[in-house]
Scaffold this motif. Structure first.
Motif, PDB file in Angstrom:
ATOM      1  N   LEU A 143     -15.674  16.504 -73.593  1.00 15.89           N
ATOM      2  CA  LEU A 143     -15.003  15.283 -73.481  1.00 15.89           C
ATOM      3  C   LEU A 143     -13.645  15.402 -73.530  1.00 15.89           C
ATOM      4  CD1 LEU A 143     -16.920  13.803 -76.908  1.00 15.89           C
ATOM      5  CD2 LEU A 143     -17.238  13.381 -74.559  1.00 15.89           C
ATOM      6  N   GLN A 144     -12.919  14.996 -72.540  1.00 14.92           N
ATOM      7  CA  GLN A 144     -11.601  15.227 -71.724  1.00 14.92           C
ATOM      8  C   GLN A 144     -10.892  14.360 -72.875  1.00 14.92           C
ATOM      9  OE1 GLN A 144     -11.491  14.534 -67.597  1.00 14.92           O
ATOM     10  NE2 GLN A 144     -12.533  16.320 -67.425  1.00 14.92           N
ATOM     11  N   GLY A 145      -9.777  14.825 -73.425  1.00 15.61           N
ATOM     12  CA  GLY A 145      -8.777  14.256 -74.284  1.00 15.61           C
ATOM     13  C   GLY A 145      -7.884  15.438 -75.009  1.00 15.61           C
ATOM     14  N   GLU A 146      -7.221  14.872 -75.986  1.00 20.95           N
ATOM     15  CA  GLU A 146      -6.405  15.711 -76.622  1.00 20.95           C
ATOM     16  C   GLU A 146      -7.122  16.889 -77.413  1.00 20.95           C
ATOM     17  OE1 GLU A 146      -4.018  13.672 -79.836  1.00 20.95           O
ATOM     18  OE2 GLU A 146      -3.040  12.460 -77.996  1.00 20.95           O
ATOM     19  N   LYS A 147      -8.308  16.642 -77.867  1.00 16.44           N
ATOM     20  CA  LYS A 147      -9.117  17.751 -78.262  1.00 16.44           C
ATOM     21  C   LYS A 147      -9.854  18.449 -77.401  1.00 16.44           C
ATOM     22  CE  LYS A 147      -7.973  16.211 -82.601  1.00 16.44           C
ATOM     23  NZ  LYS A 147      -7.244  17.001 -83.642  1.00 16.44           N
ATOM     24  N   GLY A 148     -10.158  17.948 -76.179  1.00 16.92           N
ATOM     25  CA  GLY A 148     -11.065  18.856 -75.468  1.00 16.92           C
ATOM     26  C   GLY A 148     -12.397  19.051 -76.022  1.00 16.92           C
ATOM     27  N   ARG A 149     -13.168  18.301 -76.743  1.00 17.74           N
ATOM     28  CA  ARG A 149     -14.257  18.871 -77.644  1.00 17.74           C
ATOM     29  C   ARG A 149     -15.410  19.062 -76.636  1.00 17.74           C
ATOM     30  NH1 ARG A 149     -12.563  14.017 -80.945  1.00 17.74           N
ATOM     31  NH2 ARG A 149     -11.760  14.924 -82.801  1.00 17.74           N
TER      32      ARG A 149
END
Length: 231
Positions: A143-149
């Protein structure tokens, strides 16, 4: 509304109001060589105790509101928006009963007193998790975003009509794409739900994304206007 991908899909609706356009998916396949994944992924699991916060998104209506999902002793409650937002609803699994209550929804006349819908039949966390065991594994994603989960992507659906494909008429009732932590499938990060449970949304699809999800008991409260649960 979700009310019930956790109830309808989830009796897989878990049960949200109606139509909406979904946002662009935040998930992307991990880059790199396509080596076999030796993991045996476990399907999504709704824990007995948890609390999380995030956003509820109805893209075709331009709606992006606060969202919370909490569980305690096997009961659970989703709440999207609030009195100061364009939508406001809550969905619950409470003492073997599935509820949905919509306070506000754009362009829908919800005349007081707004009824709390109690979905007929027996429904609880165990039934929900049993349905999740039938989910199909799509694959590992980020999941792309600040966390890169790093998540596992699962798909679960409900079909009405005959149980014999191709012999009698069948029709899709609900579909959910669920993204859970690769190391802990009881930690949920994102859900897209599509189907009859989203009747208030013109496009019949809605998202929620979680910013936090912790295994601490949350607070679950049955609204006063909801009828008592089944015994």
């Amino acid at each position: 509304m979700v009310a019930a991908v956790a109830g309808a899909l989830f009796a897989l609706g878990v049960v949200a109001p109606g139509p909406a356009a979904a946002p662009s998916p935040r998930a992307a396949q991990a880059d790199g060589p396509t080596a076999p994944d030796p993991r045996e992924p476990r399907p999504p699991l709704l824990p007995a105790d948890f609390q999380g916060t995030g956003r509820y998104i109805v893209r075709d209506l331009g709606i992006d509101v606060p969202f919370s999902w909490q569980g305690r002793d096997g009961n659970s409650q989703m709440t999207a928006g609030g009195p100061d937002h364009p939508i406001w609803f809550t969905n619950l699994i409470y003492e073997n009963t599935l509820y949905t209550l919509t306070y506000k929804w754009p362009n829908i006349p919800l005349f007081p007193p707004r009824a709390c819908s109690k979905v007929p039949g027996f429904f609880n966390r165990q039934i929900f998790n049993d349905k999740l065991k039938t989910a199909r594994y799509v694959g590992p994603e980020i999941l792309q975003g600040e966390k890169g989960r790093h998540v596992d992507h699962w798909r679960v659906g409900v079909v009405g009509g005959s149980t014999v494909p191709g012999e009698f008429f069948r029709f899709p009732l609900a579909l959910g794409d669920i993204y859970v932590d690769q190391h802990d499938p009881s930690r949920w990060w994102q859900v897209l739900q599509f189907g009859l449970q989203n009747l208030f949304d013109p496009e019949l699809d809605e998202w929620f994304t979680m910013d936090t999800f912790d295994h601490r008991p949350g607070q679950v409260t049955l609204p006063d206007r909801c009828p008592p649960p089944t015994s």
